[in-house]
Design an enzyme around this catalytic site. Structure first.
Site, mmCIF file in Angstrom:
data_model
loop_
_atom_site.group_PDB
_atom_site.id
_atom_site.type_symbol
_atom_site.label_atom_id
_atom_site.label_comp_id
_atom_site.label_asym_id
_atom_site.label_seq_id
_atom_site.Cartn_x
_atom_site.Cartn_y
_atom_site.Cartn_z
ATOM 1 N N ASP A 36 0.841 -1.206 0.000
ATOM 2 C CA ASP A 36 0.000 0.000 0.000
ATOM 3 C C ASP A 36 0.869 1.246 0.000
ATOM 4 O O ASP A 36 1.665 1.448 0.917
ATOM 5 C CB ASP A 36 -0.916 -0.008 1.232
ATOM 6 C CG ASP A 36 -1.997 -1.068 1.078
ATOM 7 O OD1 ASP A 36 -2.113 -1.930 1.963
ATOM 8 O OD2 ASP A 36 -2.696 -1.044 0.056
ATOM 9 N N ASP A 177 -9.967 -5.829 -1.594
ATOM 10 C CA ASP A 177 -9.023 -5.248 -0.645
ATOM 11 C C ASP A 177 -9.766 -4.500 0.450
ATOM 12 O O ASP A 177 -10.417 -3.490 0.200
ATOM 13 C CB ASP A 177 -8.124 -4.274 -1.428
ATOM 14 C CG ASP A 177 -7.046 -3.660 -0.573
ATOM 15 O OD1 ASP A 177 -6.294 -2.819 -1.095
ATOM 16 O OD2 ASP A 177 -6.961 -4.013 0.620
HETATM 17 C C1 DX5 Z 1 -6.295 0.085 2.973
HETATM 18 C C2 DX5 Z 1 -5.387 -0.913 2.276
HETATM 19 C C3 DX5 Z 1 -5.652 -2.362 2.607
HETATM 20 C C4 DX5 Z 1 -5.601 -2.696 4.054
HETATM 21 C C5 DX5 Z 1 -6.202 -4.069 4.317
HETATM 22 O O1 DX5 Z 1 -6.253 1.275 2.224
HETATM 23 O O2 DX5 Z 1 -5.563 -0.786 0.876
HETATM 24 O O3 DX5 Z 1 -4.689 -3.139 1.915
HETATM 25 O O4 DX5 Z 1 -4.270 -2.710 4.477
HETATM 26 O O5 DX5 Z 1 -6.125 -4.296 5.685
HETATM 27 P P1 DX5 Z 1 -7.371 -4.925 6.507
HETATM 28 O O6 DX5 Z 1 -7.359 -6.393 6.181
HETATM 29 O O7 DX5 Z 1 -7.051 -4.630 7.933
HETATM 30 O O8 DX5 Z 1 -8.599 -4.246 6.011
HETATM 31 ZN ZN ZN Z 2 -4.421 -1.981 -0.550
#
Ligand code: DX5
Ligand code: ZN
Length: 228
Positions: A36, A177
């Site tokens: 990310d 995601d």
């Molecule tokens: C948020 C990110 C995601 C996040 C997912 O903007 O794109 O990748 O890290 O994490 P969880 O599983 O905690 O939602």
């Molecule tokens: Zn992400």
């Protein structure tokens, strides 16, 4: 339907245990590492960057799945190390025209995905089908880990799968995601997703990483059998 693949979100990984976590991912045949990238403008947060990606590439052969949550991505892409085997997702909402960024990704041998926020209609992807290998369908609003899935996300996955198939792109992948936990991942699979970004709510949550991966794989396999 693509085989279900797992892309752990490294912003959720314990930085004091990262080498062991990556070793576990290698042992479990993890397909991609979700990175990310946030610039504090497209989303009100900052996250992983170019040096992090460079060090990952030097330390593991697992391909990168770079999620660009940045404004004007075309200007920032060249700072990142990616190439054949990698995925780079560009947000539809991040520029007036994201085609140059998508073309840049493809020109460097990686696979461009178009990322769409929960309030962006799935039909938005249609004019880009000539440029993308898949869609990153956000099931939370981007910027932070640990959020809850946005209502209606499962229906959006199904609608997008139907749209892609009807547009002659059954090969296009659907990546999900945000809040991909052990209960929701099978539902997302049945709805038509095939690439799962897993973070705090499952694989990079409590417990042994290898066991968490095997648990997620078993749940996705079962959901795939139910669907066929
Ligand atoms: C948020 C990110 C995601 C996040 C997912 O903007 O794109 O990748 O890290 O994490 P969880 O599983 O905690 O939602
Ligand atoms: Zn992400």
């Amino acid at each position: 339907m693509h085989k279900a693949a797992i892309a752990p979100s490294l912003m959720c990984a314990d930085i004091f245990n990262l080498r062991n976590i990556i070793d576990a991912f290698e042992a479990e045949g993890i397909e991609s590492l979700h990175i990310d990238v946030m610039d504090g403008q497209f989303v009100p947060n900052f996250c992983l960057g170019t040096d992090y990606c460079r060090r990952l590439k030097a330390g593991t052969a697992i391909p990168l799945d770079i999620h660009l949550m940045v404004t004007d991505p075309a200007e920032k892409l060249n700072a990142f190390p990616f190439g054949a085997g990698d995925i780079v997702s560009v947000h539809y909402e991040s520029a007036a025209d994201v085609r140059p960024a998508l073309k840049n990704v493809a020109g460097r041998g990686a696979t461009p995905f178009l990322a769409i926020n929960p309030d962006t209609p799935v039909e938005t992807v249609l004019p880009f089908l000539d440029l993308i290998g898949g869609v990153l369908l956000m099931t939370v609003y981007p910027g932070f880990a640990g959020q809850k899935m946005v209502e209606g996300s499962l229906e959006r996955i199904t609608a997008l799968r139907t749209l892609l198939d009807d547009a002659g792109r059954p090969d296009a992948r659907i990546e999900v995601d945000g809040n991909v936990n052990y209960e929701k991942a099978p539902l997302m699979r049945k709805a038509g997703a095939d690439l799962f970004v897993v973070g705090t709510s499952s694989v990079l949550g409590p417990g042994d990483t290898g066991e968490n991966v095997r648990k997620m794989r078993a749940l996705l396999r079962e959901a795939t059998e139910d669907r066929s």
